[in-house]
Design a protein around this motif. Structure first.
Motif, PDB file in Angstrom:
ATOM      1  N   ILE A  41       0.876  -1.180   0.000  1.00 26.44           N
ATOM      2  CA  ILE A  41       0.000   0.000   0.000  1.00 26.44           C
ATOM      3  C   ILE A  41       0.911   1.227   0.000  1.00 26.44           C
ATOM      4  O   ILE A  41       1.825   1.336   0.832  1.00 26.44           O
ATOM      5  N   TYR A  42       0.639   2.169  -0.917  1.00 26.21           N
ATOM      6  CA  TYR A  42       1.536   3.298  -1.118  1.00 26.21           C
ATOM      7  C   TYR A  42       0.766   4.612  -1.216  1.00 26.21           C
ATOM      8  O   TYR A  42      -0.219   4.707  -1.944  1.00 26.21           O
ATOM      9  N   HIS A  43       1.245   5.611  -0.506  1.00 23.37           N
ATOM     10  CA  HIS A  43       0.733   6.963  -0.698  1.00 23.37           C
ATOM     11  C   HIS A  43       1.348   7.567  -1.950  1.00 23.37           C
ATOM     12  O   HIS A  43       2.551   7.423  -2.191  1.00 23.37           O
ATOM     13  N   ILE A  44       0.526   8.252  -2.743  1.00 23.99           N
ATOM     14  CA  ILE A  44       1.046   9.094  -3.823  1.00 23.99           C
ATOM     15  C   ILE A  44       0.623  10.518  -3.489  1.00 23.99           C
ATOM     16  O   ILE A  44      -0.572  10.816  -3.376  1.00 23.99           O
ATOM     17  N   GLY A  45       1.592  11.373  -3.317  1.00 19.94           N
ATOM     18  CA  GLY A  45       1.280  12.759  -2.964  1.00 19.94           C
ATOM     19  C   GLY A  45       2.550  13.575  -2.888  1.00 19.94           C
ATOM     20  O   GLY A  45       3.602  13.190  -3.396  1.00 19.94           O
ATOM     21  N   ALA A  46       2.433  14.717  -2.236  1.00 19.25           N
ATOM     22  CA  ALA A  46       3.569  15.598  -1.991  1.00 19.25           C
ATOM     23  C   ALA A  46       3.497  16.049  -0.543  1.00 19.25           C
ATOM     24  O   ALA A  46       2.418  16.105   0.046  1.00 19.25           O
TER      25      ALA A  46
END
Length: 327
Positions: A246-251
């Motif tokens: 599970i991975y966050h994609i963001g800044a």
């Protein structure tokens, strides 16, 4: 190595961006979307380079047929847009659950062992830790609040994908986007709405500071992820993501809503007088992802909000006539 991808929700904002990225990377792509909220214009520049299947994600037979011959399914079809969480919660949940069942059944029937699932930062609601990593518990704090139809549906999708994935898939990877934005992202989100409201206010009041009502007092924060950076993140997960990862994609650029409003107003060359208002029930005061896990796969966002927001503002300013007319 080139693969054959099915992208559900592929005429949506992030779906279309992913389709274009996969094609750019040399893959073949089939898109499944009923265009209820998607727009084929988003794929105009790659017309003829992908295969289109116009169907509802809840149509199990159509999904099974679209899955034939596919190496990897990227499941993005969902009802997005904060307005819909409140006004059509039963539709949000219907598409979430029936769509996930259709995709899982189709993958198993067609022997597709690689599934990449789009989830959401909304699964956390008000996270206890900011920046928030992927281990923070998912939460539905109030089942009577229709807003949680969206986050609740995403939690269900994650649970189904993970638990079916334990035995029936070679790999299931999940990504949780955090406030992805860009031109033509839809009309039910805060950044496009800020642009359109400011456009109307500026036209009605040619000079002076514009009184601009906002939810809350403006100190609430978000972090925004430009669409090109987002597709870099998905590409990294497709290439290197682990099974049940599970991975966050963001800044990790956290910015106040007040500063977002002021930054948007720069497009119109105007100053603002912010007018605080009540928050919608279920809103969260802070949201910012910890992206260390995805960064370990080589992900590094490049576009700041100050660089990306003017591109969004210019598109919505020029294309305001495309906004749906509300009855």
């Amino acid at each position: 190595m080139a693969k054959r991808f099915l992208v559900t929700g592929g005429t949506g904002f992030i779906g279309a961006a992913l389709v274009k990225r996969l094609l750019k990377d040399g893959h073949s792509v089939r898109v499944l979307d009923n265009n209820s909220r998607g727009a084929p214009r988003r794929l105009a520049e790659v017309e003829g380079a992908y295969e289109m299947v116009e169907a509802d994600i809840r149509d199990a037979d159509a999904v099974a047929k679209a899955m034939a011959g596919i190496d990897c399914c990227c499941h993005l079809a969902y009802v997005n847009g904060t307005e819909f969480f409140y006004t059509k919660p039963e539709l949000v949940l219907d598409v979430a659950v029936k769509g996930m069942v259709a995709v899982l059944d189709a993958c198993r029937a067609q022997g597709v062992g690689d599934l990449v699932l789009a989830s959401s930062s909304e699964v956390y609601q008000t996270p206890p830790v900011v920046p928030t990593d992927e281990s923070v518990p998912m939460l539905v704090p109030d089942p009577l609040n229709p807003r949680y139809s969206y986050g609740g549906g995403k939690i269900i999708c994650e649970l189904m994908a993970i638990n079916y994935g334990r035995t029936d898939f070679d790999r299931v990877a999940i990504f949780r986007p955090h406030n992805v934005y860009g031109a033509d992202m839809g009309w039910e989100h805060v950044l496009p709405q800020f642009v359109l409201r400011l456009k109307a206010l500026a036209a009605a009041q040619p000079t002076g500071a514009l009184r601009f009502p906002i939810q809350g007092d403006g100190s609430e924060t978000r972090s925004f992820n430009y669409i090109d950076d987002f597709t870099d993140g998905v590409a990294a997960i497709i290439a290197k993501g682990e099974h049940l990862g599970i991975y966050h994609i963001g800044a990790m650029e956290e910015i106040s809503v007040a500063d977002v409003a002021r930054l948007t107003a720069r497009h119109f060359g105007r100053e603002l007088e912010l007018v605080p208002g009540p928050l919608q029930k279920g809103g969260t005061p802070r949201r910012c992802p910890d992206i260390a896990k995805l960064s370990a796969l080589g992900y590094a966002p490049k576009v700041t909000l100050a660089e990306g927001l003017p591109k969004l503002a210019a598109w919505y300013d020029a294309n305001a006539h495309l906004a749906p007319v509300k009855g």
